[in-house]
Design a protein around this motif. Structure first.
Motif, PDB file in Angstrom:
ATOM      1  N   THR A  32       0.863  -1.187   0.000  1.00 31.89           N
ATOM      2  CA  THR A  32       0.000   0.000   0.000  1.00 31.89           C
ATOM      3  C   THR A  32       0.902   1.242   0.000  1.00 31.89           C
ATOM      4  OG1 THR A  32      -0.051  -0.260   2.402  1.00 31.89           O
ATOM      5  CG2 THR A  32      -1.960  -1.093   1.198  1.00 31.89           C
ATOM      6  N   ARG A  35       1.700   7.415  -0.244  1.00 33.32           N
ATOM      7  CA  ARG A  35       2.677   8.438  -0.616  1.00 33.32           C
ATOM      8  C   ARG A  35       4.069   8.042  -0.103  1.00 33.32           C
ATOM      9  NH1 ARG A  35      -0.707   9.057  -3.499  1.00 33.32           N
ATOM     10  NH2 ARG A  35      -1.720  10.933  -4.310  1.00 33.32           N
ATOM     11  N   GLY A  36       4.224   6.770   0.245  1.00 31.16           N
ATOM     12  CA  GLY A  36       5.557   6.213   0.438  1.00 31.16           C
ATOM     13  C   GLY A  36       6.223   6.435   1.782  1.00 31.16           C
ATOM     14  N   GLY A  37       5.455   6.824   2.802  1.00 36.50           N
ATOM     15  CA  GLY A  37       6.075   7.024   4.117  1.00 36.50           C
ATOM     16  C   GLY A  37       6.741   5.741   4.621  1.00 36.50           C
ATOM     17  N   HIS A  38       6.007   4.635   4.560  1.00 41.81           N
ATOM     18  CA  HIS A  38       6.580   3.368   5.029  1.00 41.81           C
ATOM     19  C   HIS A  38       7.672   2.889   4.077  1.00 41.81           C
ATOM     20  CE1 HIS A  38       2.761   3.279   7.367  1.00 41.81           C
ATOM     21  NE2 HIS A  38       3.557   2.749   8.283  1.00 41.81           N
ATOM     22  N   ASP A  56       0.350  -0.366  -5.466  1.00 46.74           N
ATOM     23  CA  ASP A  56      -0.832   0.366  -5.018  1.00 46.74           C
ATOM     24  C   ASP A  56      -1.853   0.238  -6.141  1.00 46.74           C
ATOM     25  OD1 ASP A  56      -1.154   2.855  -2.657  1.00 46.74           O
ATOM     26  OD2 ASP A  56      -2.724   2.588  -4.180  1.00 46.74           O
ATOM     27  N   ARG A  57      -3.127   0.197  -5.770  1.00 38.83           N
ATOM     28  CA  ARG A  57      -4.141   0.098  -6.817  1.00 38.83           C
ATOM     29  C   ARG A  57      -4.524   1.476  -7.355  1.00 38.83           C
ATOM     30  NH1 ARG A  57      -9.457  -1.785  -3.460  1.00 38.83           N
ATOM     31  NH2 ARG A  57      -9.614  -3.078  -5.318  1.00 38.83           N
ATOM     32  N   PHE A  80      -3.688  -5.580  -4.185  1.00 37.85           N
ATOM     33  CA  PHE A  80      -2.815  -6.527  -3.474  1.00 37.85           C
ATOM     34  C   PHE A  80      -3.381  -7.944  -3.439  1.00 37.85           C
ATOM     35  CE2 PHE A  80      -4.291  -3.952   0.431  1.00 37.85           C
ATOM     36  CZ  PHE A  80      -5.334  -4.823   0.753  1.00 37.85           C
ATOM     37  N   ASP A 101      -0.631  -1.394   4.853  1.00 36.18           N
ATOM     38  CA  ASP A 101      -1.185  -0.284   5.643  1.00 36.18           C
ATOM     39  C   ASP A 101      -2.534   0.014   4.988  1.00 36.18           C
ATOM     40  OD1 ASP A 101      -1.540   2.045   7.135  1.00 36.18           O
ATOM     41  OD2 ASP A 101      -0.154   3.230   5.907  1.00 36.18           O
ATOM     42  N   GLY A 103      -6.655   0.589   3.920  1.00 35.51           N
ATOM     43  CA  GLY A 103      -7.554   1.748   3.903  1.00 35.51           C
ATOM     44  C   GLY A 103      -7.178   2.778   2.869  1.00 35.51           C
ATOM     45  N   GLN A 108      -6.376  10.711  -1.123  1.00 33.83           N
ATOM     46  CA  GLN A 108      -7.646  10.194  -1.649  1.00 33.83           C
ATOM     47  C   GLN A 108      -8.826  10.834  -0.919  1.00 33.83           C
ATOM     48  OE1 GLN A 108      -6.781   6.046  -0.896  1.00 33.83           O
ATOM     49  NE2 GLN A 108      -6.255   5.641  -3.033  1.00 33.83           N
ATOM     50  N   MET A 128     -10.695   3.404  -5.304  1.00 33.07           N
ATOM     51  CA  MET A 128      -9.266   3.697  -5.153  1.00 33.07           C
ATOM     52  C   MET A 128      -8.592   3.572  -6.517  1.00 33.07           C
ATOM     53  SD  MET A 128      -8.236   1.746  -1.681  1.00 33.07           S
ATOM     54  CE  MET A 128      -9.447   1.400  -0.435  1.00 33.07           C
ATOM     55  N   GLU A 218     -10.386  -8.219  -0.732  1.00 32.34           N
ATOM     56  CA  GLU A 218      -8.973  -7.979  -1.056  1.00 32.34           C
ATOM     57  C   GLU A 218      -8.067  -8.471   0.082  1.00 32.34           C
ATOM     58  OE1 GLU A 218      -6.895  -6.250  -3.460  1.00 32.34           O
ATOM     59  OE2 GLU A 218      -8.505  -6.923  -4.734  1.00 32.34           O
TER      60      GLU A 218
HETATM   61  C1  LIG Z   1      -3.311   4.199   4.294  1.00 33.93           C
HETATM   62  S1  LIG Z   1      -2.727   4.424   2.675  1.00 33.93           S
HETATM   63  C2  LIG Z   1      -1.062   3.942   2.746  1.00 33.93           C
HETATM   64  C3  LIG Z   1      -0.146   5.041   3.144  1.00 33.93           C
HETATM   65  C4  LIG Z   1       1.320   4.690   3.060  1.00 33.93           C
HETATM   66  N1  LIG Z   1       1.696   3.640   3.989  1.00 33.93           N
HETATM   67  C5  LIG Z   1       2.157   5.918   3.290  1.00 33.93           C
HETATM   68  O1  LIG Z   1       2.935   5.942   4.257  1.00 33.93           O
HETATM   69  O2  LIG Z   1       2.051   6.869   2.516  1.00 33.93           O
HETATM   70  C6  LIG Z   1      -3.453   3.089   1.841  1.00 33.93           C
HETATM   71  C7  LIG Z   1      -3.051   2.953   0.378  1.00 33.93           C
HETATM   72  O3  LIG Z   1      -3.306   1.607   0.012  1.00 33.93           O
HETATM   73  C8  LIG Z   1      -3.919   1.562  -1.236  1.00 33.93           C
HETATM   74  N2  LIG Z   1      -4.749   0.366  -1.229  1.00 33.93           N
HETATM   75  C9  LIG Z   1      -5.816   0.099  -0.445  1.00 33.93           C
HETATM   76  N3  LIG Z   1      -6.321  -1.092  -0.720  1.00 33.93           N
HETATM   77  C10 LIG Z   1      -5.540  -1.622  -1.694  1.00 33.93           C
HETATM   78  C11 LIG Z   1      -5.551  -2.871  -2.400  1.00 33.93           C
HETATM   79  N4  LIG Z   1      -6.488  -3.783  -2.170  1.00 33.93           N
HETATM   80  N5  LIG Z   1      -4.580  -3.092  -3.310  1.00 33.93           N
HETATM   81  C12 LIG Z   1      -3.624  -2.152  -3.541  1.00 33.93           C
HETATM   82  N6  LIG Z   1      -3.580  -0.951  -2.927  1.00 33.93           N
HETATM   83  C13 LIG Z   1      -4.529  -0.697  -2.023  1.00 33.93           C
HETATM   84  C14 LIG Z   1      -4.713   2.834  -1.354  1.00 33.93           C
HETATM   85  O4  LIG Z   1      -4.891   3.173  -2.709  1.00 33.93           O
HETATM   86  C15 LIG Z   1      -3.819   3.815  -0.592  1.00 33.93           C
HETATM   87  O5  LIG Z   1      -2.955   4.480  -1.462  1.00 33.93           O
END
Ligand SMILES: C[S@@+](CC[C@H](N)C(=O)[O-])C[C@H]1O[C@@H](n2cnc3c(N)ncnc32)[C@H](O)[C@@H]1O
Length: 331
Positions: A32, A35-38, A56-57, A80, A101, A103, A108, A128, A218
């Motif tokens: 997920t 914006r790439g924090g993790h 990411d989707r 995913f 991570d 949600g 978004q 998403m 998912e």
């Molecule tokens: C909570 S954010 C993640 C933030 C990220 N860890 C960061 O530090 O920036 C969740 C991200 O997961 C993606 N996402 C949610 N469900 C997904 C799935 N089933 N497959 C792929 N990406 C998914 C969303 O599009 C979103 O960009």
């Protein structure tokens, strides 16, 4: 380095990265990217031979990820539930850690054009990945009143699901429901008692978001694939933001670990079959300081587990998901 990438503050960052127990030459997945924090925090801990495969989707998240110029990093546009294909394309048979991570991201939620928010008017979309699937507006236009009631009651845990579903069906007979503001107004008129500090449309919007994005399906498809692709001692770390998905993660980890065996079994521990996962610590919540700085962290729960060498067989999956019926998330 800051991990508050523009637009999204990573939640439980240190805790999640610690739970992955990163080895410098390991192969990791960030399911997920957002914006790439993790991802950035993982890259910092990898040596030159390490690798991070992100996905990411959301095409906007993937575009943001493509700005990272680092030979150890790659990003794919995929849900995913398709981990196996992403890893096959990346020529990675096994990985040493998987982070999810779950949600939605702040970009978004905050962009009215994505249709997630009842606070700002926009098209009622909520996908998403707007390149696939059905928008919330299209789903609401075609669903029966009963389907709407079940979705809002099941995924939103809305007490007034019946009233909200009826109000939606009445409203759409007058004019198509195409905007977030329209839906928020219809729901507000149907929900009779207000929860303190909560917009009356919160639960309905959450329900539609979960439904449109098939969020629970998912997660249910992702967990076994992630487990199967983990190398022995590899780590799985999942951060969830609502009780339905946390329940799913908890059940899966429990079914895959010794934790699911009754304590009073008349068998010695060493005679039991080895489970495919071992739990790493307890569920973790964000600290008060983190919640004060980032209210989104309030509902976050991190769960982690470590892979053993035992197979993840079908009977375990059955125990994790189907023992409670296909609607396990409702109970
Ligand atoms: C909570 S954010 C993640 C933030 C990220 N860890 C960061 O530090 O920036 C969740 C991200 O997961 C993606 N996402 C949610 N469900 C997904 C799935 N089933 N497959 C792929 N990406 C998914 C969303 O599009 C979103 O960009």
């Amino acid at each position: 380095m800051s991990h508050s990438a523009p637009g999204h503050t990573a939640v439980l960052l240190e805790e999640a990265v610690a739970a992955l127990a990163i080895r410098a030459d390991g192969v990791y997945m960030d399911l997920t990217y957002g914006r790439g924090g993790h991802s950035r925090a993982i890259l910092e801990r990898l040596g030159p031979a390490g690798r991070l495969i992100a996905l990411d989707r959301d095409p906007q998240a993937v575009a943001a990820g493509r700005e990272i110029r680092d030979p150890r990093f790659s990003i794919a546009h995929a849900p995913f539930s398709e981990i196996a294909q992403v890893l096959d394309r990346a020529n990675a048979a096994q990985v040493h850690g998987v982070l999810a991570d779950l949600g939605v991201s702040s970009p978004q939620l905050e962009d009215p054009e994505r249709g997630f928010s009842f606070r700002a008017d926009g098209p009622l979309d909520m996908r998403m990945d707007p390149t696939r699937g059905v928008s919330a507006a299209d789903w609401l236009a075609a669903a029966t009143e009963q389907q709407i009631r079940e979705a809002i009651g099941g995924y939103g845990e809305e007490r007034f699901a019946k009233q909200v579903a009826k109000a939606i069906v009445d409203a759409r007979a007058r004019e198509p429901l195409l905007r977030t503001e329209q839906l928020a107004a219809v729901v507000a008129a149907a929900v009779r008692t207000r929860e303190a500090g909560q917009n009356p449309a919160t639960r309905t919007f959450q329900a539609l978001r979960i439904l449109v994005n098939r969020e629970l399906e998912e997660v249910a498809l992702m967990l076994p694939q992630a487990t199967r692709r983990l190398a022995p001692q590899g780590r799985l770390a999942v951060i969830s933001f609502h009780s339905l998905e946390d329940r799913l993660v908890k059940r899966f980890l429990k079914a895959c670990s010794a934790d699911s065996l009754p304590a009073d079994l008349p068998i010695r521990a060493r005679d039991l079959p080895q489970p495919p996962l071992t739990l790493v610590g307890r569920a973790q919540r964000a600290s008060d300081a983190e919640v004060a700085a980032n209210p989104r962290a309030r509902s976050a729960t991190l769960r982690a587990a470590e892979r053993t060498t035992a197979a993840l067989d079908a009977s375990i999956l059955q125990r994790a998901f189907s023992e409670h019926g296909p609607d396990a998330w409702r109970s």
